[in-house]
Design a protein around this motif. Sequence first.
Motif, mmCIF file in Angstrom:
data_model
loop_
_atom_site.group_PDB
_atom_site.id
_atom_site.type_symbol
_atom_site.label_atom_id
_atom_site.label_comp_id
_atom_site.label_asym_id
_atom_site.label_seq_id
_atom_site.Cartn_x
_atom_site.Cartn_y
_atom_site.Cartn_z
ATOM 1 N N GLY A 174 4.530 27.924 31.469
ATOM 2 C CA GLY A 174 3.553 28.716 30.763
ATOM 3 C C GLY A 174 4.239 29.675 29.804
ATOM 4 N N PRO A 175 3.511 30.642 29.278
ATOM 5 C CA PRO A 175 4.101 31.583 28.315
ATOM 6 C C PRO A 175 5.075 32.539 28.986
ATOM 7 N N SER A 176 5.945 33.108 28.173
ATOM 8 C CA SER A 176 6.883 34.105 28.686
ATOM 9 C C SER A 176 6.148 35.412 28.948
ATOM 10 N N THR A 177 6.680 36.190 29.866
ATOM 11 C CA THR A 177 6.135 37.501 30.209
ATOM 12 C C THR A 177 7.298 38.468 30.392
ATOM 13 N N LEU A 178 6.976 39.741 30.516
ATOM 14 C CA LEU A 178 8.019 40.725 30.775
ATOM 15 C C LEU A 178 8.683 40.445 32.125
ATOM 16 N N ALA A 179 7.888 40.065 33.139
ATOM 17 C CA ALA A 179 8.459 39.756 34.454
ATOM 18 C C ALA A 179 9.392 38.551 34.372
ATOM 19 N N ASP A 180 9.027 37.558 33.591
ATOM 20 C CA ASP A 180 9.872 36.374 33.401
ATOM 21 C C ASP A 180 11.189 36.763 32.738
ATOM 22 N N GLN A 181 11.114 37.627 31.740
ATOM 23 C CA GLN A 181 12.316 38.095 31.045
ATOM 24 C C GLN A 181 13.211 38.894 31.991
ATOM 25 N N GLN A 182 12.613 39.748 32.811
ATOM 26 C CA GLN A 182 13.396 40.537 33.754
ATOM 27 C C GLN A 182 14.057 39.647 34.802
ATOM 28 N N LEU A 183 13.350 38.613 35.249
ATOM 29 C CA LEU A 183 13.935 37.674 36.203
ATOM 30 C C LEU A 183 15.120 36.939 35.577
ATOM 31 N N ALA A 184 14.998 36.552 34.315
ATOM 32 C CA ALA A 184 16.104 35.880 33.628
ATOM 33 C C ALA A 184 17.331 36.788 33.583
ATOM 34 N N GLY A 185 17.127 38.066 33.251
ATOM 35 C CA GLY A 185 18.247 39.009 33.228
ATOM 36 C C GLY A 185 18.849 39.214 34.601
ATOM 37 N N LEU A 186 17.991 39.276 35.635
ATOM 38 C CA LEU A 186 18.484 39.457 37.001
ATOM 39 C C LEU A 186 19.329 38.261 37.437
ATOM 40 N N LEU A 187 18.887 37.061 37.085
ATOM 41 C CA LEU A 187 19.671 35.870 37.402
ATOM 42 C C LEU A 187 21.044 35.930 36.732
ATOM 43 N N MET A 188 21.064 36.383 35.483
ATOM 44 C CA MET A 188 22.332 36.434 34.753
ATOM 45 C C MET A 188 23.299 37.431 35.381
ATOM 46 N N ILE A 189 22.847 38.651 35.669
ATOM 47 C CA ILE A 189 23.775 39.659 36.172
ATOM 48 C C ILE A 189 24.132 39.441 37.635
#
Length: 205
Positions: free
Chosen positions: A154-169
Amino acid sequence: MSAGLVAMVGTVTISTVTVGPLSLQMLLHLVLMNVLAPLGASFLAGRFPSPGPDRIWMSGLLQILLLWAWHAPSVQQASVDSPALQLGLSALLLTSAVAFWSAVIAAGTSPGWRSIAGLMLTGKIACLLGVLLIFAPRDLYVLPGLVLALCETGPSTLADQQLAGLLMITACPLSYLVAAVVLSAQMLARIDTAHGDDDVAASSR
């Protein structure tokens, strides 16, 4: 071990959270750059001429530039409806990561601490991107969705973006840290062996 950490983070994420386009791409990037690339570099080591130990700086810079370029909002929005562009960018990321890990392996077999410094510096800059994704006050990408080979989001969301950053760090620095610890242990073992040889030579005189 680092491959296991990435796989564990991905499994927990998929099983507990609805994955959006940004976090799905991040999982893909982690698998490409932190699992497949080190395995590919290990397979190629010894089969082809090894890059010089100083190549780690060039390959590390190239990898970071490509990673940040991929996460530019304009590139993300352009790739949403273009599987060919997604595939091409993924191939570039994988190639740059294989080159980086090959340089890490080459530098790790030579005197000095280039491999450790390269891993730590690259990990820190990757973490900066993850922190930006986590603490941005809004969705930076506004993606309508993402179509990959095996799934559609589905579409991106702020929560999706934060999860992506959390996975990276979480996964990326851990894999770099594990590699740095292994290389440090190998270097210390070589130093200890060299000192032992020197002691044997001195006592035989």
